[in-house]
Scaffold this active site. Structure first.
Site, PDB file in Angstrom:
ATOM      1  N   ARG A 133     -29.830 -49.992  -4.988  1.00  0.00           N
ATOM      2  CA  ARG A 133     -30.831 -49.514  -5.949  1.00  0.00           C
ATOM      3  C   ARG A 133     -30.645 -48.040  -6.309  1.00  0.00           C
ATOM      4  O   ARG A 133     -31.339 -47.537  -7.189  1.00  0.00           O
ATOM      5  CB  ARG A 133     -32.237 -49.716  -5.378  1.00  0.00           C
ATOM      6  CG  ARG A 133     -32.574 -51.164  -5.087  1.00  0.00           C
ATOM      7  CD  ARG A 133     -33.868 -51.281  -4.300  1.00  0.00           C
ATOM      8  NE  ARG A 133     -35.007 -50.753  -5.030  1.00  0.00           N
ATOM      9  CZ  ARG A 133     -36.183 -50.482  -4.473  1.00  0.00           C
ATOM     10  NH1 ARG A 133     -36.356 -50.647  -3.152  1.00  0.00           N
ATOM     11  NH2 ARG A 133     -37.173 -50.010  -5.218  1.00  0.00           N
ATOM     12  N   LYS A 163     -38.858 -42.438  -8.386  1.00  0.00           N
ATOM     13  CA  LYS A 163     -39.313 -42.840  -7.052  1.00  0.00           C
ATOM     14  C   LYS A 163     -38.159 -42.737  -6.044  1.00  0.00           C
ATOM     15  O   LYS A 163     -36.990 -42.782  -6.452  1.00  0.00           O
ATOM     16  CB  LYS A 163     -39.899 -44.260  -7.091  1.00  0.00           C
ATOM     17  CG  LYS A 163     -38.953 -45.348  -7.633  1.00  0.00           C
ATOM     18  CD  LYS A 163     -39.714 -46.636  -7.841  1.00  0.00           C
ATOM     19  CE  LYS A 163     -38.760 -47.755  -8.207  1.00  0.00           C
ATOM     20  NZ  LYS A 163     -39.451 -48.995  -8.554  1.00  0.00           N
ATOM     21  N   HIS A 164     -38.450 -42.492  -4.768  1.00  0.00           N
ATOM     22  CA  HIS A 164     -39.738 -42.463  -4.079  1.00  0.00           C
ATOM     23  C   HIS A 164     -39.871 -41.078  -3.448  1.00  0.00           C
ATOM     24  O   HIS A 164     -39.180 -40.787  -2.468  1.00  0.00           O
ATOM     25  CB  HIS A 164     -39.818 -43.527  -2.997  1.00  0.00           C
ATOM     26  CG  HIS A 164     -39.472 -44.917  -3.484  1.00  0.00           C
ATOM     27  ND1 HIS A 164     -38.183 -45.361  -3.659  1.00  0.00           N
ATOM     28  CD2 HIS A 164     -40.282 -45.953  -3.846  1.00  0.00           C
ATOM     29  CE1 HIS A 164     -38.201 -46.630  -4.083  1.00  0.00           C
ATOM     30  NE2 HIS A 164     -39.466 -47.006  -4.211  1.00  0.00           N
ATOM     31  N   HIS A 176     -41.755 -51.914   3.525  1.00  0.00           N
ATOM     32  CA  HIS A 176     -42.512 -53.134   3.284  1.00  0.00           C
ATOM     33  C   HIS A 176     -43.040 -53.718   4.602  1.00  0.00           C
ATOM     34  O   HIS A 176     -44.027 -54.446   4.604  1.00  0.00           O
ATOM     35  CB  HIS A 176     -41.645 -54.181   2.579  1.00  0.00           C
ATOM     36  CG  HIS A 176     -41.282 -53.789   1.184  1.00  0.00           C
ATOM     37  ND1 HIS A 176     -40.204 -52.988   0.894  1.00  0.00           N
ATOM     38  CD2 HIS A 176     -41.851 -54.083  -0.005  1.00  0.00           C
ATOM     39  CE1 HIS A 176     -40.130 -52.805  -0.414  1.00  0.00           C
ATOM     40  NE2 HIS A 176     -41.118 -53.456  -0.986  1.00  0.00           N
ATOM     41  N   ASP A 247     -46.659 -45.755  -3.796  1.00  0.00           N
ATOM     42  CA  ASP A 247     -46.063 -47.079  -3.695  1.00  0.00           C
ATOM     43  C   ASP A 247     -47.182 -48.042  -3.285  1.00  0.00           C
ATOM     44  O   ASP A 247     -48.319 -47.622  -3.007  1.00  0.00           O
ATOM     45  CB  ASP A 247     -44.918 -47.059  -2.678  1.00  0.00           C
ATOM     46  CG  ASP A 247     -43.836 -48.090  -2.985  1.00  0.00           C
ATOM     47  OD1 ASP A 247     -44.134 -49.060  -3.716  1.00  0.00           O
ATOM     48  OD2 ASP A 247     -42.700 -47.934  -2.506  1.00  0.00           O
TER      49      ASP A 247
END
Length: 353
Positions: A133, A163-164, A176, A247
């Site tokens: 990413r 981000k982030h 997560h 987030d």
């Protein structure tokens, strides 16, 4: 206006969602793969969200990074990701990807893309949700490539979000699930991870805060709930004037110890403008609203003023055109055939939403 970005349950608003939206007037929404079934359905959903917002332009956003974080797979729309484009090294391909991404999202009724990722990739792959990413391992490469992508999204009518913040490339766990801890000083962050944010801050419509704990900067609060990171560093030291998002506060890194009805007010009190609450929202939204109602009125006045000022700049999506959509799908297909994959990445919930 309730200063929160909400996730929705399915491909159409439920009666419960309509009642909550009409009563609380959320500042915006984020759609995921679960909300996208067809072009017509998606545009009808985004149109209804805007129509139900009274006297303000809501955020209607999506995570459309490309690669493994793309929410439009059900529509047949795929795009190369950051690592693919960086490895390919073609500025023309980055520009084309940004343009196609922007115009397809505008056709679908979005005004905000929660991209680009500005984190520095770790030289050794980490299980932190970031592999594939990122635009590179060096600040200048990330700045150059992500800057081109961001600039073209903005130029063609999308609000963007870097981000982030302040950078979670060194994280060794996936937020997560668990809260990553990064042992680095502010000076170390400023010479590396924060460089892309500093250089692009005038060009970013929004900045998204990372769920990471930085004991050498703020030992008591994750970055997404830290007044030190948000007010003292991002707003005062970097002089950032755009929107500040968290987030998703439903991630395990935060929600395991602090449920959203507590974390949302904490984020707002720390200086965030728009906390994200993306999952099972309807069961908890009234508790969140009650927590927000207890925040200092001056704090909320400043927050609402910043949201309204920044969203006033957003572009209303054009009328849908099937002819335009078909052309864009052809361009997306050409991009995917032209830009080779840079390799696989470890799985993460981020690609499953």
């Amino acid at each position: 206006m309730l200063p929160v970005i909400l996730g929705l349950e399915t491909t159409a608003l439920t009666l419960r969602e309509r009642e909550i939206i009409d009563r609380l007037q959320p500042a915006g929404y984020i759609l995921f793969s679960r909300n996208i079934e067809s072009v017509e359905q998606t545009r009808a959903l985004t149109d209804e969200l805007r129509a139900r917002s009274l006297n303000f332009q809501p955020v209607v956003g999506i995570d459309q990074e490309g690669g493994r974080v793309i929410r439009t797979a059900a529509l047949g729309l795929q795009l190369p990701g950051a690592a693919d484009l960086a490895s390919f090294g073609s500025v023309a391909s980055i520009i084309e990807t940004a343009i196609v991404s922007t115009f397809t999202l505008r056709q679908l009724g979005f005004n905000t893309n929660f991209a680009p990722v500005l984190d520095l990739a770790s030289p050794s792959p980490q299980a932190n949700a970031l592999p594939s990413r990122c635009w590179g391992t060096e600040p200048q490469q990330v700045l150059a490539y992500a800057g081109i992508f961001n600039r073209n999204q903005r130029h063609y009518g999308l609000m963007t979000c870097g981000k982030h913040f302040p950078g979670m490339g060194k994280a060794e766990t996936d937020p997560h699930s668990d809260l990553p801890v990064i042992h680095a000083t502010l000076e170390e962050f400023i010479t590396e991870d924060i460089v892309p944010f500093m250089a692009l801050d005038d060009e970013l419509s929004g900045v998204m805060l990372a769920h990471i704990l930085l004991p050498d900067i703020d030992p008591d609060n994750p970055a997404s709930l830290s007044r030190t990171l948000i007010e003292q560093i991002l707003r005062e030291r970097l002089d950032y004037r755009g929107l500040v998002y968290t987030d998703d506060l439903c991630m395990g890194s935060i929600a395991r110890t602090l449920p959203p009805h507590l974390s949302v007010p904490r984020a707002l009190e720390a200086g965030c403008d728009l906390p994200l609450v993306c999952h099972n929202v309807m069961d908890i939204i009234d508790g969140i609203a009650e927590g927000i109602a207890r925040i200092c009125p001056q704090t909320m006045h400043d927050t609402i003023r910043r949201v309204e000022y920044n969203m006033h700049k957003s572009c209303v999506p054009p009328k849908f055109s099937q002819k335009q959509w078909d052309k864009l799908m052809s361009r997306a297909d050409t991009l995917c055939r032209t830009v080779p994959s840079a390799g696989s990445a470890p799985g993460s919930p981020v690609q499953q939403y």
